[in-house]
Design a protein around this motif. Structure first.
Motif, PDB file in Angstrom:
ATOM      1  N   VAL A 333       0.849  -1.190   0.000  1.00  0.00           N
ATOM      2  CA  VAL A 333       0.000   0.000   0.000  1.00  0.00           C
ATOM      3  C   VAL A 333       0.886   1.243   0.000  1.00  0.00           C
ATOM      4  N   VAL A 334       0.553   2.202  -0.893  1.00  0.00           N
ATOM      5  CA  VAL A 334       1.198   3.509  -0.942  1.00  0.00           C
ATOM      6  C   VAL A 334       0.132   4.558  -0.614  1.00  0.00           C
ATOM      7  N   SER A 335       0.361   5.334   0.434  1.00  0.00           N
ATOM      8  CA  SER A 335      -0.629   6.317   0.905  1.00  0.00           C
ATOM      9  C   SER A 335      -0.132   7.732   0.640  1.00  0.00           C
ATOM     10  N   LEU A 336      -1.087   8.622   0.285  1.00  0.00           N
ATOM     11  CA  LEU A 336      -0.775  10.044   0.116  1.00  0.00           C
ATOM     12  C   LEU A 336      -2.074  10.847   0.261  1.00  0.00           C
ATOM     13  N   GLN A 337      -1.937  12.182   0.238  1.00  0.00           N
ATOM     14  CA  GLN A 337      -3.069  13.089   0.345  1.00  0.00           C
ATOM     15  C   GLN A 337      -3.074  14.070  -0.826  1.00  0.00           C
ATOM     16  N   VAL A 338      -4.255  14.478  -1.222  1.00  0.00           N
ATOM     17  CA  VAL A 338      -4.435  15.524  -2.223  1.00  0.00           C
ATOM     18  C   VAL A 338      -5.329  16.608  -1.631  1.00  0.00           C
ATOM     19  N   LEU A 370      -8.169   3.624  -3.207  1.00  0.00           N
ATOM     20  CA  LEU A 370      -9.299   3.799  -2.294  1.00  0.00           C
ATOM     21  C   LEU A 370      -9.198   5.136  -1.588  1.00  0.00           C
ATOM     22  N   LEU A 371     -10.351   5.779  -1.398  1.00  0.00           N
ATOM     23  CA  LEU A 371     -10.429   6.996  -0.597  1.00  0.00           C
ATOM     24  C   LEU A 371     -10.670   6.567   0.840  1.00  0.00           C
ATOM     25  N   THR A 372      -9.736   6.860   1.687  1.00  0.00           N
ATOM     26  CA  THR A 372      -9.781   6.321   3.044  1.00  0.00           C
ATOM     27  C   THR A 372     -10.244   7.316   4.096  1.00  0.00           C
ATOM     28  N   ALA A 373      -9.979   8.614   3.897  1.00  0.00           N
ATOM     29  CA  ALA A 373     -10.365   9.565   4.950  1.00  0.00           C
ATOM     30  C   ALA A 373     -10.345  10.989   4.405  1.00  0.00           C
ATOM     31  N   PHE A 374     -11.161  11.838   5.053  1.00  0.00           N
ATOM     32  CA  PHE A 374     -11.121  13.279   4.822  1.00  0.00           C
ATOM     33  C   PHE A 374     -10.345  13.891   5.984  1.00  0.00           C
ATOM     34  N   ALA A 375      -9.091  14.118   5.765  1.00  0.00           N
ATOM     35  CA  ALA A 375      -8.215  14.578   6.834  1.00  0.00           C
ATOM     36  C   ALA A 375      -8.250  16.101   6.941  1.00  0.00           C
ATOM     37  N   ASP A 376      -7.525  16.630   7.910  1.00  0.00           N
ATOM     38  CA  ASP A 376      -7.497  18.078   8.134  1.00  0.00           C
ATOM     39  C   ASP A 376      -6.828  18.805   6.974  1.00  0.00           C
ATOM     40  N   SER A 377      -5.724  18.244   6.452  1.00  0.00           N
ATOM     41  CA  SER A 377      -4.967  18.939   5.408  1.00  0.00           C
ATOM     42  C   SER A 377      -5.418  18.577   4.010  1.00  0.00           C
ATOM     43  N   GLY A 378      -6.093  17.435   3.813  1.00  0.00           N
ATOM     44  CA  GLY A 378      -6.510  17.026   2.487  1.00  0.00           C
ATOM     45  C   GLY A 378      -7.235  15.703   2.521  1.00  0.00           C
ATOM     46  N   ILE A 379      -7.440  15.127   1.347  1.00  0.00           N
ATOM     47  CA  ILE A 379      -8.143  13.858   1.184  1.00  0.00           C
ATOM     48  C   ILE A 379      -7.110  12.737   1.102  1.00  0.00           C
ATOM     49  N   SER A 380      -7.252  11.693   1.939  1.00  0.00           N
ATOM     50  CA  SER A 380      -6.301  10.575   1.998  1.00  0.00           C
ATOM     51  C   SER A 380      -6.685   9.514   0.975  1.00  0.00           C
ATOM     52  N   LEU A 381      -5.717   9.118   0.155  1.00  0.00           N
ATOM     53  CA  LEU A 381      -5.896   8.079  -0.850  1.00  0.00           C
ATOM     54  C   LEU A 381      -4.873   6.972  -0.620  1.00  0.00           C
ATOM     55  N   ASP A 382      -5.304   5.717  -0.773  1.00  0.00           N
ATOM     56  CA  ASP A 382      -4.424   4.544  -0.627  1.00  0.00           C
ATOM     57  C   ASP A 382      -4.386   3.786  -1.946  1.00  0.00           C
ATOM     58  N   LEU A 383      -3.165   3.589  -2.477  1.00  0.00           N
ATOM     59  CA  LEU A 383      -2.962   2.794  -3.683  1.00  0.00           C
ATOM     60  C   LEU A 383      -2.489   1.403  -3.265  1.00  0.00           C
ATOM     61  N   GLY A 384      -3.312   0.390  -3.491  1.00  0.00           N
ATOM     62  CA  GLY A 384      -2.960  -0.987  -3.161  1.00  0.00           C
ATOM     63  C   GLY A 384      -2.655  -1.797  -4.399  1.00  0.00           C
ATOM     64  N   PHE A 385      -1.549  -2.523  -4.376  1.00  0.00           N
ATOM     65  CA  PHE A 385      -1.160  -3.362  -5.515  1.00  0.00           C
ATOM     66  C   PHE A 385      -0.464  -4.604  -4.985  1.00  0.00           C
ATOM     67  N   TRP A 386      -0.331  -5.612  -5.849  1.00  0.00           N
ATOM     68  CA  TRP A 386       0.240  -6.911  -5.466  1.00  0.00           C
ATOM     69  C   TRP A 386       1.542  -7.147  -6.223  1.00  0.00           C
ATOM     70  N   ILE A 387       2.487  -7.758  -5.537  1.00  0.00           N
ATOM     71  CA  ILE A 387       3.755  -8.177  -6.146  1.00  0.00           C
ATOM     72  C   ILE A 387       3.945  -9.666  -5.884  1.00  0.00           C
ATOM     73  N   GLY A 388       4.673 -10.327  -6.779  1.00  0.00           N
ATOM     74  CA  GLY A 388       4.890 -11.768  -6.645  1.00  0.00           C
ATOM     75  C   GLY A 388       6.286 -12.156  -6.197  1.00  0.00           C
ATOM     76  N   ASP A 389       7.119 -11.163  -5.909  1.00  0.00           N
ATOM     77  CA  ASP A 389       8.498 -11.442  -5.477  1.00  0.00           C
ATOM     78  C   ASP A 389       8.836 -10.647  -4.221  1.00  0.00           C
ATOM     79  N   PRO A 390       8.192 -10.962  -3.102  1.00  0.00           N
ATOM     80  CA  PRO A 390       8.478 -10.199  -1.874  1.00  0.00           C
ATOM     81  C   PRO A 390       9.904 -10.345  -1.386  1.00  0.00           C
ATOM     82  N   GLN A 391      10.622 -11.396  -1.817  1.00  0.00           N
ATOM     83  CA  GLN A 391      12.002 -11.566  -1.387  1.00  0.00           C
ATOM     84  C   GLN A 391      12.903 -10.474  -1.931  1.00  0.00           C
ATOM     85  N   GLU A 392      12.459  -9.741  -2.955  1.00  0.00           N
ATOM     86  CA  GLU A 392      13.233  -8.633  -3.509  1.00  0.00           C
ATOM     87  C   GLU A 392      12.990  -7.325  -2.771  1.00  0.00           C
ATOM     88  N   GLY A 393      12.083  -7.341  -1.797  1.00  0.00           N
ATOM     89  CA  GLY A 393      11.797  -6.142  -1.029  1.00  0.00           C
ATOM     90  C   GLY A 393      10.725  -5.275  -1.673  1.00  0.00           C
TER      91      GLY A 393
END
Length: 438
Positions: A333-338, A370-393
């Protein structure tokens, strides 16, 4: 061979030197050595082809087991055939061939012992020292045998005896018993190492079962070799019952942690909860790939290259996060706000495109924003994606996606909010002027 027999052999050899037929002995011996050397060289040239054979037993036969002793054994066989032919057809004396037989036999014993020692233990400095010691002992025994000093030395050692319980032992019994036990244990270790290497190379058996079978074979063969060696020496095995009882008490009282780690190691290998190659997280700061599982500990190789040695008891009695237990796919998951004035559909589409552009991100399951929250400074968005090689970090793929999102947002005028503070400087009031003098 007694002193008289040795003296008779040397005297016969001296007489044969003056016999014209002695040259036939020399020729037969040299021809035997030359044929053995040529056959050994041919064997070594074909070693690569034999090593590529589809059966493990054939690879072992061609690459290691007989290669080291092939020259002395083949030469010994040819010399024995030549000696038999000399005696059958009365071609001449055979004293030189009689002397060559024990020499070649001793060479074969030395090379066989060195081969077993190298394959019974991993390479180290003391193994090379032991090789020289074995060669020295074998050739010293051969020298004592040729000079006829072996029998008087054995009689001298047998005279030094002392009581040991109900039995009476002497130095010769102890020495021969020690050699017997060491040889049987070394043979067991060599055989177990060969079996373990074949099991680990097998692709039809589960990796954990290969490790378990290798450990069990090594333990069982070592115990059998020790008991067999003691039986050959003449020591009653039932006398070890007291020792086994004391060992059990010691394991129960002073070696609880060690015994627990060994038992836990076999549990891990048998229940397959952790396997080689699994991505495991022990705590928030320790995670990596399982690179080795032994009977006492498990080695975890982190993404920084550091190897963490974890006792098996800890893995059994604590919660361990196995990110590839049943499936190697991991969700990141990568999270940020707009800002509140942003076109959310455009921002979510750009974030989704940034994830799909990365080769490590799996197309299925598809990335999702996904839109996760309406925060004080902006709108919180979460980008979720899947990887098949977790051993690479996950640090590299996170960084690449964040960089692409930042470029896309900047090109489309999407603002990422950040806290802003306003500082006001309030000046001090002017100083009061003193009244003028009247």
């Amino acid at each position: 061979m007694s002193e008289k027999e040795m003296f008779a052999l040397l005297l016969e050899l001296w007489r044969d030197l003056q016999d014209p037929g002695f040259l036939w002995q020399v020729s037969a011996l040299l021809l035997s050595l030359l044929i053995a050397w040529g056959a050994t060289r041919l064997w070594q040239r074909r070693e690569t082809a034999v090593a590529a054979a589809p059966y493990g037993a054939l690879r072992a036969f061609g690459s290691g087991s007989l290669k080291r002793v092939s020259f002395p054994l083949l030469a010994l066989l040819l010399v024995l055939i030549a000696r038999r032919a000399f005696r059958h057809w009365h071609l001449g004396p055979v004293s030189l061939l009689d002397l060559a037989v024990p020499l070649l036999l001793s060479m074969a014993l030395v090379r066989a012992a060195v081969y077993v020692l190298r394959h019974a233990f991993p390479p180290s400095g003391w193994v090379a020292t032991s090789e020289r010691l074995i060669a020295t002992v074998v050739w010293l025994g051969f020298a004592l045998h040729l000079t006829g000093l072996a029998d008087p030395l054995i009689e001298l050692l047998q005279q030094v005896s002392f009581p040991a319980g109900r039995q009476r032992l002497d130095l010769w019994t102890l020495l021969s018993g020690l050699v017997t036990v060491v040889l049987t244990v070394l043979l067991a270790l060599w055989l177990s190492r060969e079996i373990e290497s074949r099991l680990l190379a097998s692709e039809t058996i589960d990796s954990n079962m290969r490790v378990v079978l290798g450990r069990l074979v090594k333990a069982v063969l070592s115990v059998i070799a020790l008991l067999l060696g003691l039986s050959i020496v003449g020591i009653d095995i039932t006398a070890l019952s007291v020792f086994s009882g004391a060992l059990a008490v010691g394991l129960g009282l002073g070696l609880q942690k060690i015994a627990s780690n060994y038992v836990s190691g076999f549990i891990i290998l048998l229940d397959r909860s952790i396997r080689l190659g699994h991505v495991v997280a022990i705590d928030p700061t320790t995670s990596g790939v399982v690179s080795q599982i032994t009977a006492r500990y498990t080695v975890l190789r982190t993404l920084t290259g550091t190897e963490v040695i974890i006792p098996n008891e800890y893995l059994v009695s604590n919660i361990v996060r196995n990110e590839s237990y049943s499936d190697s796919q991991v969700r990141v998951v990568v999270s940020l706000q707009v800002s509140y004035g942003t076109d959310l559909e455009l921002a979510m589409r750009l974030m989704n495109e940034a994830a799909r552009a990365q080769p490590r991100v799996l197309p299925e399951p598809a990335p999702q924003v996904l839109l996760t929250a309406f925060a004080d400074s902006g709108i919180s968005l979460d980008l979720g994606f899947w990887i098949g090689d977790p051993q690479e970090g996950t640090g590299g793929v996170r960084s690449a996606i964040n960089m692409m999102i930042w470029r896309s947002f900047r090109e489309n005028g999407i603002e990422i909010p950040f806290p802003q503070r306003e500082v006001r400087l309030i000046g001090s009031p002017p100083a009061a002027t003193p009244p003028a003098a009247g």
